[in-house]
Design an enzyme around this catalytic site. Sequence first.
Site, PDB file in Angstrom:
ATOM      1  N   ASP A 107      -4.936   6.584   1.520  1.00 12.48           N
ATOM      2  CA  ASP A 107      -5.416   5.230   1.264  1.00 12.48           C
ATOM      3  C   ASP A 107      -6.837   5.148   1.820  1.00 12.48           C
ATOM      4  OD1 ASP A 107      -5.934   2.344   1.634  1.00 12.48           O
ATOM      5  OD2 ASP A 107      -3.825   2.096   1.126  1.00 12.48           O
ATOM      6  N   HIS A 165     -16.765  -4.071  -1.237  1.00 12.71           N
ATOM      7  CA  HIS A 165     -16.783  -3.440   0.084  1.00 12.71           C
ATOM      8  C   HIS A 165     -17.889  -2.389   0.186  1.00 12.71           C
ATOM      9  CE1 HIS A 165     -13.375  -5.644   1.418  1.00 12.71           C
ATOM     10  NE2 HIS A 165     -12.540  -5.110   0.540  1.00 12.71           N
ATOM     11  N   TRP A 202      15.918 -11.552  -6.307  1.00  8.30           N
ATOM     12  CA  TRP A 202      15.313 -10.301  -6.789  1.00  8.30           C
ATOM     13  C   TRP A 202      15.304 -10.276  -8.312  1.00  8.30           C
ATOM     14  CZ3 TRP A 202      12.509  -6.103  -5.939  1.00  8.30           C
ATOM     15  CH2 TRP A 202      12.620  -5.022  -6.820  1.00  8.30           C
ATOM     16  N   GLN A 234      -3.100 -10.040  12.176  1.00  7.12           N
ATOM     17  CA  GLN A 234      -3.521  -8.650  12.028  1.00  7.12           C
ATOM     18  C   GLN A 234      -3.335  -7.819  13.304  1.00  7.12           C
ATOM     19  OE1 GLN A 234      -7.579  -8.736  10.611  1.00  7.12           O
ATOM     20  NE2 GLN A 234      -7.039  -9.779   8.724  1.00  7.12           N
ATOM     21  N   HIS A 280       0.799  -1.227   0.000  1.00  6.62           N
ATOM     22  CA  HIS A 280       0.000   0.000   0.000  1.00  6.62           C
ATOM     23  C   HIS A 280       0.835   1.282   0.000  1.00  6.62           C
ATOM     24  CE1 HIS A 280      -4.195  -1.581   0.620  1.00  6.62           C
ATOM     25  NE2 HIS A 280      -3.483  -2.670   0.801  1.00  6.62           N
ATOM     26  N   GLU A 302       0.779  -5.866 -14.101  1.00  9.00           N
ATOM     27  CA  GLU A 302       2.073  -5.943 -14.775  1.00  9.00           C
ATOM     28  C   GLU A 302       2.088  -7.065 -15.809  1.00  9.00           C
ATOM     29  OE1 GLU A 302       4.959  -6.284 -11.676  1.00  9.00           O
ATOM     30  OE2 GLU A 302       4.909  -4.153 -11.183  1.00  9.00           O
ATOM     31  N   SER A 332       0.624  -7.332  -9.573  1.00  7.39           N
ATOM     32  CA  SER A 332       1.208  -8.386 -10.409  1.00  7.39           C
ATOM     33  C   SER A 332       0.317  -8.709 -11.599  1.00  7.39           C
ATOM     34  CB  SER A 332       1.448  -9.646  -9.567  1.00  7.39           C
ATOM     35  OG  SER A 332       2.461  -9.414  -8.607  1.00  7.39           O
TER      36      SER A 332
END
Length: 459
Positions: free
Chosen positions: A116, A147, A335, A81, A20, A361, A358
């Site tokens: 955010d 949501h 990496w 969490q 985020h 991309e 992802s």
Amino acid sequence: MADSSPHQHVAVLAFPFASHPGSLLRIVCRLAASAPDVTFSFYTTAESNKSLFSAPALPNLKAFHLSDGVPEGYVFSGKPQEAISLFLEAGYQSCKKAVQAAEAEIGRRISCLMTDPFLWFCGDLAEDMGVAWIPVWTPALSSLSVHFNTDLIRDTVGINALAGREDEIVKFIPGFSGGIRLGDLPGGVLFGNLDSTFAVMLHKMGKALPKAKFVAVNSFEGLESEASEDINSNFTKLLYIGPLNLTCPAPATGPSSFSDEYGCLKWLDSQKPASVAYIAFGTAGTLAPDELVALANALEARAMPFLWSIKDSLKKHLPEKLSEKMNRTGKMVPWTPQAQVLAHVSVGVFITHFGWNSILESITAGVPLIGRPIFAEQQLNGWVAEHVLRVAVKVEGGVFTKDGTIRALDLVLLEGEGKKLKENAEWFKELAHKAAGKNGTSTQSFDTLLKFVREQKVL
């Protein structure tokens, strides 16, 4: 407080977990570079800022710390969490205090809040400050729609006696006219602890978003059309500023995402077109050891060239003999320059966790996906990628097994269905590059966002 300058001062507040803050910073870097007359104060926790601002920032962009909410001497219990709950409990007061400190240090009143949306209380903070609130949503639009419609979903399905209903397909949820599996809805909507701090945060976020004049989103027109229509028609206007890997390709404040210190691109140059499986599960995603071994066994059995971004700490779970065999056909590195790897002509499939960045991309490179969701909204992303966009397949049973992975690889790379997935990915690739081009819709939306930020005044 009197301003020492008439220029605008934008406060940017990030949710300091997973990808985020990095995604939000990429957007802010582009805005700050385009508006040197506007000051941007970027807020996240000290730990998050340390990883984000490892290089000198732009002169009009400065990092400030938000409290992580962890009391002095606190010992974590290991509950899921827990860190998120502590951060959110500090919530409104922490953000208010940090914003006031930045105003005092810089000598300019805040003219708008860019945040955010997980920080749902920032809508109230902006209202109390008399400034505009700009939520920036970087996950999939489909999850945002879900949501917003949480109450509708709960009222229609119910929240009791749901065990065994995970495979049930429902078609009443806006944005999913073709249906969606209940078990693929994000945790906290129907399944999981609906009273957890995280679930309550998501629910409150859905209710708070109508306060915003618009929501900037990491998407582009034509990608998630049904979810876009639901959001635009019901509670707010969308500003498409994605995909971020094209519109904001590299942050100006951290390590370059184009570094290729392990020679990945040179290795890909030696492979045949569309023959390589690229494997990566993000910075926060971790597979169980048995799944790592199952995936490795499938690759070895297929004698398939692969490039695997895997931490050294995880490689130890692979048997030594298996690793030796795999090293003959593939390359394992800690990496990779992911965007460049996916764009390489040798890559034929992306095996990943269905994180939204992802997925974007991959399709902007025209590469189909094989996915294994791990956490958060990745189950929903997987459903969207497989059943809505039709650019992916999910591994059988949602976990890696040797046989299931081989079947997924064969489907994508050898069978007719794989050709359709590739064609769909190429189609979205063309849409994405057009949107991010000089006169594209995402470029125009960025200009709109920039203009809005420059015009905001303190009431």
